[in-house]
Write an enzyme that holds these catalytic residues in place. Sequence first.
Site, PDB file in Angstrom:
ATOM      1  N   GLY A 199       4.063   0.557  -2.899  1.00  0.00           N
ATOM      2  CA  GLY A 199       5.091  -0.199  -2.209  1.00  0.00           C
ATOM      3  C   GLY A 199       4.514  -1.467  -1.620  1.00  0.00           C
ATOM      4  O   GLY A 199       3.332  -1.771  -1.782  1.00  0.00           O
TER       5      GLY A 199
ATOM      6  N   ASP B 159       7.054  -0.695  16.488  1.00  0.00           N
ATOM      7  CA  ASP B 159       7.738  -0.877  15.203  1.00  0.00           C
ATOM      8  C   ASP B 159       8.061   0.471  14.566  1.00  0.00           C
ATOM      9  O   ASP B 159       7.840   0.678  13.374  1.00  0.00           O
ATOM     10  CB  ASP B 159       6.873  -1.718  14.260  1.00  0.00           C
TER      11      ASP B 159
ATOM     12  N   GLY C 102       4.989  -4.200   1.933  1.00  0.00           N
ATOM     13  CA  GLY C 102       5.619  -4.514   3.204  1.00  0.00           C
ATOM     14  C   GLY C 102       5.268  -5.912   3.649  1.00  0.00           C
ATOM     15  O   GLY C 102       4.746  -6.726   2.868  1.00  0.00           O
ATOM     16  N   GLY C 103       5.557  -6.193   4.925  1.00  0.00           N
ATOM     17  CA  GLY C 103       5.337  -7.533   5.443  1.00  0.00           C
ATOM     18  C   GLY C 103       3.881  -7.948   5.467  1.00  0.00           C
ATOM     19  O   GLY C 103       3.565  -9.136   5.415  1.00  0.00           O
ATOM     20  N   PHE C 104       2.949  -6.979   5.543  1.00  0.00           N
ATOM     21  CA  PHE C 104       1.532  -7.311   5.623  1.00  0.00           C
ATOM     22  C   PHE C 104       0.818  -7.224   4.282  1.00  0.00           C
ATOM     23  O   PHE C 104      -0.350  -7.559   4.178  1.00  0.00           O
ATOM     24  CB  PHE C 104       0.830  -6.383   6.629  1.00  0.00           C
ATOM     25  N   GLY C 105       1.498  -6.721   3.253  1.00  0.00           N
ATOM     26  CA  GLY C 105       0.861  -6.642   1.945  1.00  0.00           C
ATOM     27  C   GLY C 105       1.263  -5.389   1.193  1.00  0.00           C
ATOM     28  O   GLY C 105       2.105  -4.605   1.639  1.00  0.00           O
TER      29      GLY C 105
ATOM     30  N   VAL D 211       0.569  -1.693  -0.949  1.00  0.00           N
ATOM     31  CA  VAL D 211      -0.157  -0.443  -0.778  1.00  0.00           C
ATOM     32  C   VAL D 211      -0.354   0.194  -2.145  1.00  0.00           C
ATOM     33  O   VAL D 211       0.585   0.295  -2.937  1.00  0.00           O
ATOM     34  CB  VAL D 211       0.601   0.530   0.154  1.00  0.00           C
TER      35      VAL D 211
ATOM     36  N   LYS E 150      -4.105  -0.148   1.735  1.00  0.00           N
ATOM     37  CA  LYS E 150      -3.237  -1.259   2.099  1.00  0.00           C
ATOM     38  C   LYS E 150      -4.030  -2.555   1.936  1.00  0.00           C
ATOM     39  O   LYS E 150      -5.051  -2.764   2.588  1.00  0.00           O
ATOM     40  CB  LYS E 150      -2.736  -1.123   3.535  1.00  0.00           C
TER      41      LYS E 150
END
Length: 664
Positions: free
Chosen positions: A365, A485, A367-370, A372, A386
Amino acid sequence: MRTCTKLPMAPHLLAVAVAAIIAAVSLLVPRAAGYPWPFCGTSNDFKPNSTYQANLNLLAATLPKNVSASPTLYATAVVGAVPEQVWAMGLCRGDANASSCLACLTQAFQDLPNDCSYNKDATIYYDPCVLHYSDVHTLPDDDTGPTTLSYTINNNANVTSDPARFERLLAALVNATAEHAAYNSTRRFATGEADFDQEFPKVYTLAQCTPDQTPAQCRRCLSGLISQSLDGFQNNIGGRVLWVNCTWRYETAPFFNGPAMVRLASSSPPAPAPAPATAATGRGERKYSVFIVVLAVVLPTLAALNLVFCFCFWRRRRPVAHAKQSRKPMYSTEAEDMETVDSIMIDVSTLRAATGNFDESNKLGEGGFGAVYKGVLPDGDEIAVKRLSKSSTQGVEELKNELALVAKLKHRNLVRLIGVCLEQQERLLVYEFVPNRSLDLILFGTDDKREQQLSWEQRYKIINGIARGLQYLHEDSQLKVVHRDLKASNILLDVDMNPKISDFGLARIFSRDQTQAVTSRVVGTYGYMAPEYLMRGNYSVKSDAFSFGVMVLEIVTGRKNNDSYYNSQKSGDLLTTVWEHWEAGTVAELVDPSLGESFPEGDVLRCIHIGLLCVQGDPAARPVMSSVVMMLGSDTVTLQAPSKPGFFAGKSGTNTTVSADVSL
């Protein structure tokens, strides 16, 4: 608090002298609120479903019974072979009965693996019992033990205007109690009571050693403990110091069962030169004479000897003691944090090989940080890597600080950090692989079969597990952490559908006396952010509670709070809808249709009730997570009526992490 190196103990004494009590916490909360007190080792970890865990489970089934059946309420046991060998000890307070001892240690075996997930070395203290297990159960002859931390029951409640005299009288009672525990009790346990005079309140004391010690060893252990900690309580109404192999305690209110074994008394004011005892001396005068002898002869001699021993060993063993002290720090330094990060470094070539050079087929998947990726290490362990994007605003130093935080947080309901890589412009975080991925995908996925697999029992387990993980972050861990979060996509599910809180990129550490903080830049996810955080930048454990409440309602209904389709077709967001049905008495109609009729209505309604309590508009009205865990664990706890939720009227759509400036 003054500290001093512990006197060396014989090798057959209990292996680990665990420092207790959390000083910074216990100064701020009542005594009972602090239980239990878990202490987690940092030297070795074991793997889930490993031989070590199986051996630990065997001990959990037998040791509590052995302890409660023992006349000394003490037992040790060892299971397995090195390196998967587990040694454990259980000890109950000398005034406990067999049934309360069994119940306490049974509870300890349930709680400690949760509080110290996968730690081979762990200890937990309750009021009536202590449990310790480890893969090592002997110490070298020169072991000095860690520095002992102690706590005072009330840092502002002074006993008297004459603290020096009170401390002298207290020292006499404490040492007399210790003497009785060492030489006059097979359980190595004693209680004491003193009614000094009208100026001071009554004082109650307790001293205990593990019964496997000789009288001399027990007395030496207690002497070292008392001499280095007594003056630190500074005229307070109570205090307690714990090592695994001995403990002492005093309070100005009764706390033990049965009559005191040692009694001292004095007159007020004290006579300048007490007359020697005679055959005609009364009972109270004989007590006073014994007290004077102890005070005038034995105590100064004992204190002087302890001071000399303490000073000598401090000079000789200071490097060793310093190394031991770093084993279980409550708050570490920046250098220790960096050392923690360095110890889990993994080279980039290993991670490239594990993920097939970050092949798209291994991508789990993004996300906002990169992104995985799934990977497999050379030893066969599955991992999740990640890969932080190069456009991420996080700097390396900031990342290291966050890593140092996550590395210290160990709980069954938190995703475990395995390693980190900061090489060749790569910033990689390595976590345990959680096969069932996120709650968001399973609960809200388009695959009907996947949705049907989430039964009510699984949903309830997920709700309870998230609550326990948050309780650990907010109240029980070495660091008080606000996640900031929490959302369904940050809850991962293992093979048994146990929830694990993940993604601590936005988490913040609070000091133990801190209740909230304010930021001018709000970061989080629409639909999960508390109103006071979104509008004013105020965040606290109560803003995490709001996010938890949203997730509870999502888990029960199977609907997103920020679902654009649902919100456009219905009256508003999920919180609005649930509240309207709650007031109308029709909230059962909102239960996820995929459950059919196969759910206990009482449990479902209770979860909705708890969810509404957590999303109330007033942060002060929201329960803390320990209260939530209690509410979930017992249907006999009466729940208060919830007030109107802090409604979220804003952006709908996907789980977008947002960052925005607010006016403060």
